[in-house]
Enzyme design. Structure first.
Site, PDB file in Angstrom:
ATOM      1  N   ASN A   8      -8.485  -8.714   5.390  1.00 49.22           N
ATOM      2  CA  ASN A   8      -7.238  -7.824   4.855  1.00 49.22           C
ATOM      3  C   ASN A   8      -6.490  -7.638   6.058  1.00 49.22           C
ATOM      4  O   ASN A   8      -7.131  -6.920   6.935  1.00 49.22           O
ATOM      5  CB  ASN A   8      -7.589  -6.754   4.321  1.00 49.22           C
ATOM      6  CG  ASN A   8      -6.501  -6.023   3.534  1.00 49.22           C
ATOM      7  OD1 ASN A   8      -5.212  -6.224   3.882  1.00 49.22           O
ATOM      8  ND2 ASN A   8      -6.576  -5.109   3.046  1.00 49.22           N
ATOM      9  N   ARG A  92      -6.736 -11.228   1.548  1.00 53.07           N
ATOM     10  CA  ARG A  92      -5.796 -10.580   0.709  1.00 53.07           C
ATOM     11  C   ARG A  92      -4.236 -10.966   1.220  1.00 53.07           C
ATOM     12  O   ARG A  92      -4.052 -10.754   2.272  1.00 53.07           O
ATOM     13  CB  ARG A  92      -5.940  -9.111   0.827  1.00 53.07           C
ATOM     14  CG  ARG A  92      -5.028  -8.149   0.216  1.00 53.07           C
ATOM     15  CD  ARG A  92      -5.007  -6.775   0.449  1.00 53.07           C
ATOM     16  NE  ARG A  92      -4.155  -6.178  -0.313  1.00 53.07           N
ATOM     17  CZ  ARG A  92      -3.494  -4.947  -0.038  1.00 53.07           C
ATOM     18  NH1 ARG A  92      -3.686  -4.280   1.315  1.00 53.07           N
ATOM     19  NH2 ARG A  92      -2.702  -4.271  -0.873  1.00 53.07           N
ATOM     20  N   HIS A 181      -1.118  -4.041  -6.019  1.00 50.35           N
ATOM     21  CA  HIS A 181      -2.286  -3.183  -6.276  1.00 50.35           C
ATOM     22  C   HIS A 181      -2.976  -4.303  -7.765  1.00 50.35           C
ATOM     23  O   HIS A 181      -3.872  -3.661  -8.153  1.00 50.35           O
ATOM     24  CB  HIS A 181      -2.294  -1.973  -6.703  1.00 50.35           C
ATOM     25  CG  HIS A 181      -2.155  -0.789  -5.668  1.00 50.35           C
ATOM     26  ND1 HIS A 181      -1.140   0.117  -5.916  1.00 50.35           N
ATOM     27  CD2 HIS A 181      -2.367  -0.952  -4.309  1.00 50.35           C
ATOM     28  CE1 HIS A 181      -1.208   0.931  -4.857  1.00 50.35           C
ATOM     29  NE2 HIS A 181      -1.804   0.056  -3.747  1.00 50.35           N
ATOM     30  N   HIS A 209      -4.198   4.171 -10.011  1.00 50.70           N
ATOM     31  CA  HIS A 209      -4.622   3.513  -8.751  1.00 50.70           C
ATOM     32  C   HIS A 209      -3.815   4.560  -7.758  1.00 50.70           C
ATOM     33  O   HIS A 209      -2.574   4.469  -7.324  1.00 50.70           O
ATOM     34  CB  HIS A 209      -4.400   2.246  -8.600  1.00 50.70           C
ATOM     35  CG  HIS A 209      -4.760   1.896  -6.893  1.00 50.70           C
ATOM     36  ND1 HIS A 209      -5.824   0.810  -6.738  1.00 50.70           N
ATOM     37  CD2 HIS A 209      -4.152   2.380  -5.701  1.00 50.70           C
ATOM     38  CE1 HIS A 209      -5.828   0.836  -5.378  1.00 50.70           C
ATOM     39  NE2 HIS A 209      -4.985   1.561  -4.740  1.00 50.70           N
ATOM     40  N   LEU A 210      -4.604   5.588  -7.321  1.00 53.11           N
ATOM     41  CA  LEU A 210      -3.940   6.836  -6.534  1.00 53.11           C
ATOM     42  C   LEU A 210      -4.889   6.600  -5.056  1.00 53.11           C
ATOM     43  O   LEU A 210      -5.787   7.295  -5.135  1.00 53.11           O
ATOM     44  CB  LEU A 210      -3.945   8.291  -7.254  1.00 53.11           C
ATOM     45  CG  LEU A 210      -3.545   8.218  -8.943  1.00 53.11           C
ATOM     46  CD1 LEU A 210      -3.993   9.608  -9.110  1.00 53.11           C
ATOM     47  CD2 LEU A 210      -2.131   7.876  -8.744  1.00 53.11           C
ATOM     48  N   GLY A 211      -3.970   6.152  -4.270  1.00 50.16           N
ATOM     49  CA  GLY A 211      -4.369   5.929  -2.857  1.00 50.16           C
ATOM     50  C   GLY A 211      -3.292   6.552  -1.870  1.00 50.16           C
ATOM     51  O   GLY A 211      -2.573   7.306  -2.411  1.00 50.16           O
ATOM     52  N   ARG A 242       5.558   7.489   0.939  1.00 49.89           N
ATOM     53  CA  ARG A 242       6.649   6.937   0.214  1.00 49.89           C
ATOM     54  C   ARG A 242       7.107   7.565  -0.900  1.00 49.89           C
ATOM     55  O   ARG A 242       6.439   8.235  -1.678  1.00 49.89           O
ATOM     56  CB  ARG A 242       6.215   5.420  -0.497  1.00 49.89           C
ATOM     57  CG  ARG A 242       5.865   4.426   0.733  1.00 49.89           C
ATOM     58  CD  ARG A 242       5.427   3.158  -0.043  1.00 49.89           C
ATOM     59  NE  ARG A 242       4.480   2.493   0.723  1.00 49.89           N
ATOM     60  CZ  ARG A 242       3.253   1.960   0.002  1.00 49.89           C
ATOM     61  NH1 ARG A 242       3.395   1.823  -1.126  1.00 49.89           N
ATOM     62  NH2 ARG A 242       2.355   1.209   1.055  1.00 49.89           N
ATOM     63  N   VAL A 332      -7.815   9.073  -3.769  1.00 48.04           N
ATOM     64  CA  VAL A 332      -7.089  10.282  -4.328  1.00 48.04           C
ATOM     65  C   VAL A 332      -7.585  10.181  -5.754  1.00 48.04           C
ATOM     66  O   VAL A 332      -8.353  11.135  -6.243  1.00 48.04           O
ATOM     67  CB  VAL A 332      -5.627  10.450  -4.559  1.00 48.04           C
ATOM     68  CG1 VAL A 332      -5.295  11.656  -5.285  1.00 48.04           C
ATOM     69  CG2 VAL A 332      -4.852  10.471  -2.932  1.00 48.04           C
ATOM     70  N   GLY A 333      -7.505   9.259  -6.633  1.00 53.08           N
ATOM     71  CA  GLY A 333      -8.083   9.134  -7.877  1.00 53.08           C
ATOM     72  C   GLY A 333      -9.716   9.209  -8.205  1.00 53.08           C
ATOM     73  O   GLY A 333     -10.044   9.814  -8.758  1.00 53.08           O
ATOM     74  N   GLU A 385     -11.645  -3.705  -4.087  1.00 55.96           N
ATOM     75  CA  GLU A 385     -10.978  -4.845  -4.012  1.00 55.96           C
ATOM     76  C   GLU A 385     -11.294  -6.139  -3.126  1.00 55.96           C
ATOM     77  O   GLU A 385     -11.106  -7.174  -3.589  1.00 55.96           O
ATOM     78  CB  GLU A 385      -9.567  -4.430  -3.247  1.00 55.96           C
ATOM     79  CG  GLU A 385      -8.799  -3.683  -4.152  1.00 55.96           C
ATOM     80  CD  GLU A 385      -7.560  -2.674  -3.339  1.00 55.96           C
ATOM     81  OE1 GLU A 385      -7.902  -1.585  -2.727  1.00 55.96           O
ATOM     82  OE2 GLU A 385      -6.445  -3.155  -3.560  1.00 55.96           O
TER      83      GLU A 385
END
Ligand code: ADP
Length: 404
Positions: A8, A92, A181, A209-211, A242, A332-333, A385
């Site tokens: 990545n 990726r 994502h 998807h909470l990163g 963001r 986070v999630g 991922e």
């Protein structure tokens, strides 16, 4: 053993992971960063425990030099690449545009096409191509496969991906929702169906998807039908740095009234927005700690975060017609009971009920956090991922190199 190396790549760094495909386990992982700076940094972990970790500082001129550092780390600290039967490298790639709808073996032409898509992903694709070129030069004898963040969203219907603007302009400048994502949304939605032992084709899922970057995806029978990120990863949720959704006319307003330039506005929304703007800190752990300690500014930032997530859950509940499963994933999630409880608070009328005790339990494995009475099952599923990229890489080379 057969192994796949997953890469990545960013503009001044890359992360890697070596995966044993027979057992789908991680053999090693690492990071090469500060490429091009006076002193670069690298970290290599053989196996998965901290005991196998080594770090090094040295100048790393470019990505090719970075791969030489990585190869040296494998030779010195293991596992020896020559003994792992490396069959492919999976990369990726952030933006596949409307050209790449599935993982694709990389040729010179594919490389040029990914580079050409930099026009709509100027922050990401050039860095991905740099990594691909260096990796192909470093591992010339194995196939390389590009796995696109956008590909899972190729099933979005036009109603979901079309912005209501002049069609000619939209076509000429490739303006539409692409979504991101995708690798994570695919992995997690499939893992959710498998965990619940239900056929994927029958399950309606909302993935959160909470990163640092964050997005929501509505998945109907394994297919993405809507997602919160747009032409770029800026749209949607309030994220670490963001802004997410904003009235586009704010940009005209700030150009006219504040005299801000395009670069300043880009910075305001992409790098100085989100939790960083609202709470003074883009790291959710710090925002939560401050809120728990009674800081009203941090709490107000969290309230914006929850409001936005909840809005998308409602939107996608309607787009799907109903929902069977909601899944939390990413930094986070997976780790924040406060965010999970806050984002889904008050949705009992929609059949969504979090169990406070289950929500607090810490674990690295998939788990249910809804009550037994909740009509919608709420899960936490760690995303992976790298494994998904490795699986897709293997699937691709099995088609293109049947002898593998
Ligand atoms: P990226 O988008 O960079 O891949 P990650 O998925 O690694 O991001 O998520 C990073 C985010 O996860 C950071 O904001 C971090 O604060 C948050 N995070 C990690 N652990 C916790 C935790 N225990 N509680 C709340 N937030 C956490």
């Amino acid at each position: 053993m057969t192994a796949i190396l997953v890469v990545n790549s960013g503009s001044s760094s890359f992360k890697y992971q070596l995966i044993d495909m027979d057992t789908e386990t991680e053999l090693a992982s690492g990071l090469v960063e500060r490429i091009g700076e006076p002193i670069g940094h690298s970290r290599h972990t053989a196996g998965t425990s901290k005991g196998g970790r080594t770090e090094r500082d040295q100048p790393i001129m470019d990505h090719t030099a970075g791969f030489a550092v990585m190869i040296e780390a494998f030779a010195e600290h293991g596992p020896k690449l020559s003994e792992t039967n490396l069959i492919a490298v999976g990369h990726r790639v952030v933006q596949g545009g409307n050209r790449f709808f599935e993982p694709t073996e990389i040729t010179h032409l594919v490389e040029l096409n990914i580079e050409d898509l930099s026009e709509i992903a100027p922050l990401h694709n050039p860095a991905n191509v740099q990594g691909i070129r260096a990796a192909r030069a470093s591992f010339p004898n194995v196939p390389h496969v590009a796995v696109f963040d956008t590909a899972f969203h190729q099933t979005l219907p036009p109603a979901a991906y079309t912005y209501a603007i002049d069609r000619d302009i939209a076509t000429r400048y490739r303006v539409r929702k692409y979504g991101f994502h995708g690798t994570s949304h695919k992995f997690v939605s499939e893992a959710a169906a498998a965990y619940l032992d239900r056929p994927l084709a029958e399950v309606k899922t909302i993935v959160l998807h909470l990163g640092n970057g964050a997005s929501v995806c509505a998945v109907d029978g394994g297919e993405s039908i809507d997602t919160s990120m747009g032409m770029t990863p800026l749209q949607g949720l309030a994220m670490g740095t963001r802004s997410g959704d904003i009235d586009p006319a704010v940009i005209f307003h700030l150009r006219r009234r504040a005299g801000m330039t395009t670069a300043e506005l880009d910075d305001l929304l992409n790098r100085r927005g989100g939790m960083l703007a609202l709470a003074g800190n883009g790291d959710m752990r710090d925002v939560e700690d401050a809120a728990v300690a009674g800081d009203p500014v941090a709490q107000a930032a969290l309230d914006v975060y929850f409001h936005r997530v909840k809005g998308y859950v409602g939107n996608y509940y309607a787009q799907l017609g109903t929902v069977d499963v909601i899944v939390f994933t990413a930094g986070v999630g997976e780790n924040s009971p406060i965010v999970r409880a806050g984002a889904l608070a008050g949705l009992e009328g929609m059949g969504i009920e979090i169990d406070p005790v289950r929500n607090e339990a810490k674990s690295r494995t998939p788990r249910v956090i809804s009550t037994d009475n909740s009509r919608v099952t709420v899960l936490v599923i760690p995303t992976n991922e790298e494994l998904e990229i490795a699986r897709q890489t293997l699937g691709t080379i099995k088609r293109t190199h049947p002898s593998v």
